[in-house]
Design an enzyme around this catalytic site. Structure first.
Site, PDB file in Angstrom:
ATOM      1  CB  THR A   1      -7.913 -13.631 -20.770  1.00 22.99           C
ATOM      2  OG1 THR A   1      -7.898 -14.972 -21.286  1.00 22.99           O
ATOM      3  CG2 THR A   1      -9.269 -12.995 -21.097  1.00 22.99           C
TER       4      THR A   1
ATOM      5  CD1 TRP B   1      -1.228 -23.111 -22.752  1.00 26.63           C
ATOM      6  CD2 TRP B   1      -0.293 -25.091 -23.226  1.00 26.63           C
ATOM      7  NE1 TRP B   1      -1.726 -23.531 -23.962  1.00 26.63           N
ATOM      8  CE2 TRP B   1      -1.156 -24.739 -24.283  1.00 26.63           C
ATOM      9  CE3 TRP B   1       0.395 -26.305 -23.295  1.00 26.63           C
ATOM     10  CZ2 TRP B   1      -1.351 -25.554 -25.408  1.00 26.63           C
ATOM     11  CZ3 TRP B   1       0.200 -27.124 -24.412  1.00 26.63           C
ATOM     12  CH2 TRP B   1      -0.655 -26.747 -25.446  1.00 26.63           C
TER      13      TRP B   1
ATOM     14  N   GLY C   1      -1.847  -7.965 -16.704  1.00 23.41           N
ATOM     15  CA  GLY C   1      -2.180  -9.311 -17.127  1.00 23.41           C
ATOM     16  C   GLY C   1      -3.597  -9.332 -17.646  1.00 23.41           C
TER      17      GLY C   1
ATOM     18  CG  ASP D   1      -0.658 -20.403 -25.013  1.00 25.02           C
ATOM     19  OD1 ASP D   1      -0.918 -19.566 -24.134  1.00 25.02           O
ATOM     20  OD2 ASP D   1      -1.518 -20.857 -25.782  1.00 25.02           O
TER      21      ASP D   1
ATOM     22  NE  ARG E   1      -5.322 -24.705 -25.537  1.00 25.23           N
ATOM     23  CZ  ARG E   1      -6.477 -24.172 -25.947  1.00 25.23           C
ATOM     24  NH1 ARG E   1      -7.640 -24.700 -25.569  1.00 25.23           N
ATOM     25  NH2 ARG E   1      -6.497 -23.115 -26.732  1.00 25.23           N
TER      26      ARG E   1
ATOM     27  CG  ASP F   1       2.366 -20.678 -31.968  1.00 21.77           C
ATOM     28  OD1 ASP F   1       2.241 -20.943 -30.759  1.00 21.77           O
ATOM     29  OD2 ASP F   1       1.630 -19.878 -32.569  1.00 21.77           O
TER      30      ASP F   1
END
Length: 400
Positions: free
Chosen positions: A233, A249, A231, A173, A245, A114
Site C-alpha cells: 500500500t 476503484w 502487493g 486506481d 477508495r 492520471d
C-alpha cells in the site's frame, strides 16, 4: 427490459425505501441544489486561478491546484455534470472555459497514469454532451499519450514513473483510466489501445485482487521479466488492509472492463470485490477510510469511496445475471447516495463543496476528513445515473 419486471422493480425499490431509506432521496431537488451551489462557486472562481481540489478545515472556499495536478479534471467534470442536470448554457460555457486549459496534457509526455482522470472527466464529458470534434481529437491524443506508459514485459501501464521504490508499479486506481483507452479504440484510435487496456485489467485482476477479495493498492513487478514481486500500500492503512477508495476503484474499474470486453472473469471479479465491500460496510453505511484501521470507530470516514462505489455498483447492476442481484446493487448504491445527501455528509451551507468527510492520504497526513473534489464529481455522476434510471422506468411504465 420486460415491463412487468420494471413495475415489480419500482415496487421493490419503494418497499425498500420504507424499510431502509434506500430511495427517499429527491434526486431532482438535490441535483438542483447542487447546480445552484456550483453556479455560486463560479462567481468567485475562474480558470486562470486554478482548479478546485479540497477545502481545509475551518475554510469555506476551495483550495486550488494547477493543470498538472491529478485532480484537475474533476472540477470541469462537475461543471459538465451540472450542465447535464440543468441544461443551463451558462454552465456549458463555464465548463468549456475550465476544460480548455487541460488540453496540453494530451500533447505532453506522460508523467503518470492520471491522464484519464484529468481528461476523460473533462474532455470526455464535454465530448459526450456536445460532440465537439476538437474534444474528440484531444481525447484520442490523450489515449496515445497514456499508452506510452505501457510495459509489454509486465502487461500493464506504469502508474507512477517517479515512484522507483515500487519498481514497475501498477495501482488499482489505474483501472479507472482504462475507459479512455477503450473509448479511443472505438472512436478512431488503434486496436492496440484496446489491447493495452485489456491486458492491464488482466494483470491487475490476477495480481492485485487478493484471495479474500480485498485489493492491494500497489502491485510491484520486475520491469524486465514481468514477475509479480509483491502487493503493498501507499495510501492505505497496511499492505494487507482494505483501503476503501481502492476497493471502490476496483468495483467501478472491473465493471467497465467487463462492459468493454465481455470477459466473464472481469464480471466475476467486479462481483466479488463488490460483495466484499458491501459485506464489510459499517452499520451506518459509509466506509471508514480503510476497513482495517485499528482506530475504528474513531477513524475518519471517506465519503468519496462511497460515491465511487455507488457509481460502480450502478454500472455493475446492468450486467449481473440475475434480477435479484441487480436490484441488490442498485439498492446499495441508492442507500449510499441517500446517506451522502443528508447530514453529516451533505455540505449544505457549510462551504463550497457538495460533500463533507472524505479522506485523501491519511498516512501522509494529507486531506483527512475534508471535502475533496472527486467526491463531488462521483456524487454528481451517481445522482445523474439514478435520475436516468428512474426516468427510464417511468417512461416504460407509461407505455405499459
Amino acid at each position: 427490459m420486460n415491463r412487468l419486471f420494471l413495475l415489480l422493480f419500482v415496487l421493490t425499490l419503494t418497499n425498500c425505501s420504507k424499510q431502509e431509506k434506500n430511495s427517499v432521496v429527491d434526486t431532482e431537488k438535490i441535483l438542483s441544489q447542487n447546480v445552484e451551489k456550483t453556479k455560486e462557486t463560479l462567481k468567485v472562481l475562474t480558470p486562470d486561478q486554478g482548479f478546485a481540489r479540497n477545502i481545509p478545515k475551518n475554510q469555506k472556499n476551495w483550495e486550488l491546484v494547477g493543470v498538472k495536478d491529478w485532480c484537475s479534471g474533476f472540477w470541469p467534470g462537475v461543471l459538465w455534470y451540472s450542465y447535464e442536470a440543468s441544461g443551463d448554457e451558462e454552465l456549458r460555457e463555464q465548463a468549456e472555459k475550465f476544460t480548455a486549459p487541460l488540453k496540453s496534457i494530451a500533447y505532453s509526455p506522460a508523467e503518470n497514469h492520471d491522464i484519464g482522470f484529468m481528461l476523460y472527466t473533462s474532455y470526455g464529458n464535454g465530448y459526450r454532451l456536445t460532440n465537439n470534434e476538437e474534444y474528440k481529437n484531444v481525447l484520442l491524443a490523450a489515449a496515445d499519450t497514456l499508452a506510452t506508459l505501457y510495459n509489454p514485459n509486465v502487461g500493464s501501464i506504469l502508474s507512477w514513473p517517479s515512484q522507483t521504490q515500487f519498481r514497475h508499479n501498477t495501482i488499482i486506481d489505474n483501472m479507472m483510466n482504462l475507459e479512455l483507452l477503450f473509448w479511443a479504440a472505438k472512436n478512431g484510435g488503434t486496436k492496440e489501445l484496446y489491447n493495452v487496456a485489456e491486458s492491464h485489467a488482466l494483470v491487475t485482476m490476477k495480481n492485485l485482487v487478493r484471495k479474500d477479495s480485498a485489493i492491494y493498492h500497489v502491485g510491484s513487478f520486475d520491469e524486465t521479466t514481468g514477475e509479480f514481486l509483491k502487493g503493498q500500500t501507499h495510501q492505505g492503512y497496511a499492505d494487507e488492509s482494505m483501503w476503501a477508495r481502492g476497493q471502490a476503484w476496483g468495483i467501478y474499474g472491473f465493471s467497465v472492463a467487463y462492459r468493454e470486453t465481455h470477459r466473464k472473469e472481469f464480471l466475476e471479479t467486479a462481483i466479488k470485490v463488490s460483495e466484499h465491500f458491501l459485506n464489510r460496510l459499517p452499520e451506518d453505511g459509509i466506509p471508514y477510510w480503510d476497513f482495517d484501521d485499528v482506530n475504528i470507530p474513531d477513524a475518519p470516514k471517506d465519503a468519496s469511496a462511497a460515491a465511487i462505489a455507488a457509481c460502480g455498483l450502478l454500472e455493475l447492476s446492468k450486467f449481473v445475471p440475475s434480477k435479484a442481484q441487480s436490484e441488490k446493487y442498485v439498492n446499495a448504491a441508492r442507500k449510499m447516495i441517500n446517506l451522502l445527501s443528508e447530514a453529516p455528509y451533505y455540505s449544505g451551507d457549510t462551504n463550497q463543496a457538495l460533500l463533507l468527510h472524505s479522506t485523501g492520504h491519511l498516512p501522509h497526513d494529507s486531506e483527512i476528513d475534508v471535502p475533496i473534489i472527486y467526491a463531488d464529481y462521483y456524487y454528481m455522476e451517481a445522482l445523474l445515473r439514478i435520475q436516468k434510471m428512474d426516468s427510464e422506468v417511468t417512461s416504460e411504465l407509461a407505455k405499459s
